[in-house]
Scaffold this motif. Sequence first.
Motif, PDB file in Angstrom:
ATOM      1  N   ILE A   1       0.843  -1.204   0.000  1.00  0.00           N
ATOM      2  CA  ILE A   1       0.000   0.000   0.000  1.00  0.00           C
ATOM      3  C   ILE A   1       0.873   1.248   0.000  1.00  0.00           C
ATOM      4  CG2 ILE A   1      -1.600   1.374   1.397  1.00  0.00           C
ATOM      5  CD1 ILE A   1      -2.925  -1.249   2.222  1.00  0.00           C
ATOM      6  N   ARG A   2       1.885   1.261   0.855  1.00  0.00           N
ATOM      7  CA  ARG A   2       2.750   2.443   0.925  1.00  0.00           C
ATOM      8  C   ARG A   2       3.461   2.700  -0.395  1.00  0.00           C
ATOM      9  NH1 ARG A   2       7.886   2.655   4.938  1.00  0.00           N
ATOM     10  NH2 ARG A   2       8.605   1.091   3.454  1.00  0.00           N
ATOM     11  N   GLU A   3       4.023   1.662  -0.997  1.00  0.00           N
ATOM     12  CA  GLU A   3       4.761   1.860  -2.238  1.00  0.00           C
ATOM     13  C   GLU A   3       3.844   2.216  -3.393  1.00  0.00           C
ATOM     14  OE1 GLU A   3       8.009   2.131  -2.553  1.00  0.00           O
ATOM     15  OE2 GLU A   3       8.063   1.869  -0.382  1.00  0.00           O
ATOM     16  N   ALA A   4       2.608   1.708  -3.386  1.00  0.00           N
ATOM     17  CA  ALA A   4       1.655   2.093  -4.433  1.00  0.00           C
ATOM     18  C   ALA A   4       1.391   3.587  -4.381  1.00  0.00           C
ATOM     19  CB  ALA A   4       0.351   1.310  -4.277  1.00  0.00           C
ATOM     20  N   VAL A   5       1.229   4.133  -3.182  1.00  0.00           N
ATOM     21  CA  VAL A   5       0.993   5.574  -3.032  1.00  0.00           C
ATOM     22  C   VAL A   5       2.244   6.345  -3.434  1.00  0.00           C
ATOM     23  CG1 VAL A   5       0.456   7.429  -1.414  1.00  0.00           C
ATOM     24  CG2 VAL A   5      -0.751   5.228  -1.249  1.00  0.00           C
ATOM     25  N   ARG A   6       3.403   5.883  -2.971  1.00  0.00           N
ATOM     26  CA  ARG A   6       4.657   6.579  -3.271  1.00  0.00           C
ATOM     27  C   ARG A   6       4.977   6.594  -4.761  1.00  0.00           C
ATOM     28  NH1 ARG A   6       8.969   4.747   1.469  1.00  0.00           N
ATOM     29  NH2 ARG A   6       8.068   6.014   3.153  1.00  0.00           N
ATOM     30  N   HIS A   7       4.497   5.611  -5.495  1.00  0.00           N
ATOM     31  CA  HIS A   7       4.776   5.520  -6.933  1.00  0.00           C
ATOM     32  C   HIS A   7       3.568   5.938  -7.757  1.00  0.00           C
ATOM     33  CE1 HIS A   7       8.148   3.160  -5.339  1.00  0.00           C
ATOM     34  NE2 HIS A   7       8.782   3.517  -6.443  1.00  0.00           N
ATOM     35  N   ASN A   8       2.814   6.919  -7.206  1.00  0.00           N
ATOM     36  CA  ASN A   8       1.711   7.531  -7.946  1.00  0.00           C
ATOM     37  C   ASN A   8       0.692   6.496  -8.420  1.00  0.00           C
ATOM     38  OD1 ASN A   8       0.435   9.853  -8.905  1.00  0.00           O
ATOM     39  ND2 ASN A   8       1.341   9.650 -10.943  1.00  0.00           N
TER      40      ASN A   8
END
Length: 323
Positions: A9-16
């Motif tokens: 979830i965190r990386e999905a948000v961080r990678h737009n």
Amino acid sequence: MNLHQLRFIREAVRHNFSLTEAAKALFTSQPGVSKAIIELEEELGFQVFKRHGKRIKGLTPPGELVYQACERVLAEMENIRRVGEEFASRDSGRLTVAVTHTQARYVLPQAVAVFRKRFPKVKLVLLQGTPEQLADWVRKDQADLAVATEALANEPDLITFPCYDWGHVAIASRKGSELTPFLSGSGTNSPGRKIALTDLADMNLITYEKHFAGRKKIDAAFERAGLTVDVVLEAIDADVIKTYVGLGLGVGIIAEVAFDADKDSELVAVPVDHLFGRNTSRIALRQGVFMRTLMYEFIEIFAPMLTPKMIDRVLGGGAAYDI
């Protein structure tokens, strides 16, 4: 629910909201990330992400709360890792400092030399980038701390400590210098007149790229005065600026720490603090970070006024330190 799902979830948000990029960052497959997120949503009973077909477009309102919780949980997991590092190897390990070029080239060398002598087994890494990149590296725990001038104080999830202030100087080639009227004792016993914005506006200027070393203050001063300037060359590196100034391509505006009268003997310099004001360099830490001994030591070597007690007080919610 597991930590892998929280990281996805965190990386999905961080990678737009690109699951492909999130999967690359975590060295896994995109279908695996997608499946794990769907399984978590089924467990929670609501959608974390807004979707358009198979693509995710953003966070739902409850998804925003889940994402914030993910950031807190994963930050604490990083702190646990740091605790382990701290007590497993107090005088070794790795310290990563994110810095701009000016800080790395002209400000940090003495502190780095002292730190290396005190901790010869520690691997010290200097990551160079824009102030925005520095803030992002600290936020993502890719750097332990950052040192820069611009941007850091405006990051709400970072704690910053002012450590020193500095100004700019205008520089020119000593041969046929455009700055001769402003030099002390320039051909007479007079101190030379103070340079004005209108003087600089009539010259070809060479200075920093807009993200670096107080460039925003330079632009703002000319804009307030209603002056249009000709910046013929921009660079992130003061050494590059000095090289082209030495070739006679224009007058440079650089940080005062980047000018050495002995080493830069082919150039002349005049102060321009009265035109552009002073700038404050800051050390930045992530909110809630676990402070390792190596972090305290490096900060106190670089900025002796920032003692561990003071740092702990500010990180704990006490009054901010100012110079």
